[in-house]
Design an enzyme around this catalytic site. Structure first.
Site, PDB file in Angstrom:
ATOM      1  N   ASP A  46       0.866  -1.188   0.000  1.00 53.77           N
ATOM      2  CA  ASP A  46       0.000   0.000   0.000  1.00 53.77           C
ATOM      3  C   ASP A  46       0.899   1.233   0.000  1.00 53.77           C
ATOM      4  O   ASP A  46       2.035   1.194   0.482  1.00 53.77           O
ATOM      5  CB  ASP A  46      -0.895   0.006   1.255  1.00 53.77           C
ATOM      6  N   ASP A  74       4.270   2.170  -4.209  1.00 52.33           N
ATOM      7  CA  ASP A  74       3.411   2.873  -5.159  1.00 52.33           C
ATOM      8  C   ASP A  74       3.205   1.949  -6.353  1.00 52.33           C
ATOM      9  O   ASP A  74       4.123   1.738  -7.157  1.00 52.33           O
ATOM     10  CB  ASP A  74       4.053   4.188  -5.595  1.00 52.33           C
ATOM     11  N   TYR A 174     -12.498   5.998 -15.006  1.00 51.66           N
ATOM     12  CA  TYR A 174     -12.670   4.819 -14.150  1.00 51.66           C
ATOM     13  C   TYR A 174     -13.376   3.716 -14.926  1.00 51.66           C
ATOM     14  O   TYR A 174     -12.964   2.553 -14.902  1.00 51.66           O
ATOM     15  CB  TYR A 174     -13.479   5.229 -12.929  1.00 51.66           C
ATOM     16  N   LYS A 178     -11.692   0.155 -15.640  1.00 52.20           N
ATOM     17  CA  LYS A 178     -12.241  -1.075 -15.053  1.00 52.20           C
ATOM     18  C   LYS A 178     -12.748  -2.032 -16.132  1.00 52.20           C
ATOM     19  O   LYS A 178     -12.654  -3.246 -15.967  1.00 52.20           O
ATOM     20  CB  LYS A 178     -13.346  -0.734 -14.060  1.00 52.20           C
ATOM     21  N   THR A 209     -17.862   0.847   1.896  1.00 57.04           N
ATOM     22  CA  THR A 209     -16.526   0.766   2.484  1.00 57.04           C
ATOM     23  C   THR A 209     -16.181   2.150   3.041  1.00 57.04           C
ATOM     24  O   THR A 209     -16.875   3.131   2.739  1.00 57.04           O
ATOM     25  CB  THR A 209     -15.475   0.340   1.430  1.00 57.04           C
TER      26      THR A 209
HETATM   27  N1  LIG Z   1     -15.905   0.990  -2.391  1.00 57.93           N
HETATM   28  C1  LIG Z   1     -16.693   0.730  -3.416  1.00 57.93           C
HETATM   29  O1  LIG Z   1     -17.891   1.062  -3.434  1.00 57.93           O
HETATM   30  C2  LIG Z   1     -16.139  -0.030  -4.590  1.00 57.93           C
HETATM   31  C3  LIG Z   1     -17.032  -0.473  -5.577  1.00 57.93           C
HETATM   32  C4  LIG Z   1     -16.532  -1.153  -6.677  1.00 57.93           C
HETATM   33  C5  LIG Z   1     -15.172  -1.396  -6.778  1.00 57.93           C
HETATM   34  N2  LIG Z   1     -14.325  -0.942  -5.812  1.00 57.93           N
HETATM   35  C6  LIG Z   1     -12.891  -1.207  -6.007  1.00 57.93           C
HETATM   36  O2  LIG Z   1     -12.363  -1.862  -4.873  1.00 57.93           O
HETATM   37  C7  LIG Z   1     -10.989  -1.527  -4.739  1.00 57.93           C
HETATM   38  C8  LIG Z   1     -10.702  -1.056  -3.313  1.00 57.93           C
HETATM   39  O3  LIG Z   1     -11.627  -0.083  -2.971  1.00 57.93           O
HETATM   40  P1  LIG Z   1     -11.845   0.376  -1.468  1.00 57.93           P
HETATM   41  O4  LIG Z   1     -13.168   1.021  -1.430  1.00 57.93           O
HETATM   42  O5  LIG Z   1     -11.572  -0.740  -0.556  1.00 57.93           O
HETATM   43  O6  LIG Z   1     -10.743   1.540  -1.395  1.00 57.93           O
HETATM   44  P2  LIG Z   1      -9.704   2.012  -0.300  1.00 57.93           P
HETATM   45  O7  LIG Z   1      -9.306   3.360  -0.791  1.00 57.93           O
HETATM   46  O8  LIG Z   1     -10.253   1.880   1.088  1.00 57.93           O
HETATM   47  O9  LIG Z   1      -8.479   1.039  -0.421  1.00 57.93           O
HETATM   48  C9  LIG Z   1      -7.564   1.191  -1.420  1.00 57.93           C
HETATM   49  C10 LIG Z   1      -6.146   1.218  -0.832  1.00 57.93           C
HETATM   50  O10 LIG Z   1      -5.263   1.388  -1.941  1.00 57.93           O
HETATM   51  C11 LIG Z   1      -4.225   2.258  -1.534  1.00 57.93           C
HETATM   52  N3  LIG Z   1      -3.631   2.900  -2.703  1.00 57.93           N
HETATM   53  C12 LIG Z   1      -4.136   3.928  -3.430  1.00 57.93           C
HETATM   54  N4  LIG Z   1      -3.292   4.235  -4.428  1.00 57.93           N
HETATM   55  C13 LIG Z   1      -2.257   3.371  -4.336  1.00 57.93           C
HETATM   56  C14 LIG Z   1      -1.065   3.189  -5.086  1.00 57.93           C
HETATM   57  N5  LIG Z   1      -0.754   3.957  -6.149  1.00 57.93           N
HETATM   58  N6  LIG Z   1      -0.205   2.206  -4.716  1.00 57.93           N
HETATM   59  C15 LIG Z   1      -0.481   1.442  -3.637  1.00 57.93           C
HETATM   60  N7  LIG Z   1      -1.589   1.571  -2.877  1.00 57.93           N
HETATM   61  C16 LIG Z   1      -2.464   2.531  -3.240  1.00 57.93           C
HETATM   62  C17 LIG Z   1      -4.858   3.242  -0.581  1.00 57.93           C
HETATM   63  O11 LIG Z   1      -3.891   3.813   0.280  1.00 57.93           O
HETATM   64  C18 LIG Z   1      -5.883   2.365   0.153  1.00 57.93           C
HETATM   65  O12 LIG Z   1      -5.350   1.853   1.359  1.00 57.93           O
HETATM   66  C19 LIG Z   1     -10.699  -0.471  -5.796  1.00 57.93           C
HETATM   67  O13 LIG Z   1     -10.122  -1.084  -6.926  1.00 57.93           O
HETATM   68  C20 LIG Z   1     -12.075   0.063  -6.137  1.00 57.93           C
HETATM   69  O14 LIG Z   1     -12.142   0.601  -7.435  1.00 57.93           O
HETATM   70  C21 LIG Z   1     -14.782  -0.263  -4.719  1.00 57.93           C
END
Ligand SMILES: NC(=O)c1ccc[n+]([C@@H]2O[C@H](COP(=O)([O-])OP(=O)(O)OC[C@H]3O[C@@H](n4cnc5c(N)ncnc54)[C@H](O)[C@@H]3O)[C@@H](O)[C@H]2O)c1
Length: 279
Positions: A46, A74, A174, A178, A209
């Site tokens: 992360d 990253d 996005y 995706k 989330t």
């Molecule tokens: N939350 C939703 O409603 C939802 C719906 C559909 C899909 N998603 C997908 O689920 C996945 C996670 O979503 P989430 O809601 O748990 O998000 P989140 O932001 O809580 O978790 C994502 C993590 O990725 C880390 N991150 C961001 N950029 C980064 C980088 N360049 N390198 C390394 N780490 C990095 C962040 O620090 C964070 O801890 C994503 O791919 C998102 O598109 C989420």
């Protein structure tokens, strides 16, 4: 298949975005914890070291800290990803499971988005998975050549890649990224199908989330955010948003031997949302 197909003892999982933006459970954090609870050694990556520490603390509380190691990375930076993959192999000796979870949406159509934001969305939601696969696949293929066991890759997509808008707003970068992740997953799956590697994509719908409140409260203010959260629940045929555990359970299934004949496809986890949409 074994009698306990979800048992991941002896497996090593690399999970990207294994922290969470706020208190509670993001998809990557829940997936990392669930895989470890099922016996896997998990190497979490992360950008946010404090978020990684929170995930590690959960596993320590549960007495399975030995199944966790983490590194700031990253995922948009190829050299950083290569070093992180090498660090995982140095720590745990192999990689059996890769979960490409890093991602996040930014609103905008081609006119309202500037080029920088467009490129950042493609980098965050698609190039991150490409880079992880670029460096993890050689590890998995070497394992297959040596011992006949390759690995499983699970991408975390979004219904945002299947529908023109989610939650009433257009996020063209996005959506494109995706949708591209699904195509990337399918083509990579077929390219490596004879080397014992499966690649699939979990496609979540609207999930509750920490990201939702973290971002929405900032963008909309608390009152409007509360209304929007209620609207998001109501927009799902099941009457509620899913949560990170719904995503984690799907990722566990696809990563496990229970999904041994499943590759190059998607598992939609959306409470019926896409099927209920017109067109
Ligand atoms: N939350 C939703 O409603 C939802 C719906 C559909 C899909 N998603 C997908 O689920 C996945 C996670 O979503 P989430 O809601 O748990 O998000 P989140 O932001 O809580 O978790 C994502 C993590 O990725 C880390 N991150 C961001 N950029 C980064 C980088 N360049 N390198 C390394 N780490 C990095 C962040 O620090 C964070 O801890 C994503 O791919 C998102 O598109 C989420």
């Amino acid at each position: 298949m074994s009698a306990a197909p979800f048992d991941l003892s002896g497996r090593v999982a690399l999970v990207t975005g294994a922290g969470s933006v706020g208190d509670g459970w993001g998809n990557g954090k829940a997936t990392a914890v669930l895989l470890a609870r099922h016996g896997a050694a998990v190497f979490g990556l992360d950008l946010n070291e404090a978020a990684l520490a929170d995930t590690g603390a959960v596993l320590a509380d549960e007495g399975i800290a030995d199944r966790w190691a983490a590194r700031r990375c990253d995922m948009t930076d190829g050299a950083d990803v290569a070093a992180a993959v090498a660090a995982c192999v140095a720590r745990f000796g192999r990689i059996d499971i890769l979960v490409n979870n890093v991602g996040g949406s930014a609103p905008g159509d081609p006119v309202t988005m500037d080029e920088t934001l467009w490129q950042a969305q493609i980098d965050l939601n698609l190039t991150t998975a490409f880079l992880a696969c670029k460096y993890v696949l050689p590890v998995m293929t070497a394992q297959f050549d040596a011992a006949g066991r390759g690995g499983a890759i699970v991408n975390i997509g979004s219904i945002g890649g299947m529908t023109y808008q989610v939650g009433g707003r257009v996020s063209a970068g996005y959506a494109a990224a995706k949708a591209g992740l699904v195509a990337f997953g399918r083509s990579t799956a077929i390219a490596f199908v004879r080397q014992g590697i499966r690649v699939n994509t979990v496609v979540p719908g609207v999930m509750y989330t920490p990201l939702v409140e973290h971002r929405l409260v900032r963008q909309l203010g608390a009152d409007d955010a509360a209304r929007l959260i209620a609207d998001r629940h109501a927009s799902v045929p099941m009457g509620r948003m899913g949560d990170a555990w719904d995503v984690a359970n799907a990722a566990l299934f696809l990563a496990s031997d229970a999904a041994g004949y499943i590759t190059a496809t998607e598992l939609v986890v959306d409470g019926g949302m896409t099927a209920a949409r017109p067109g």
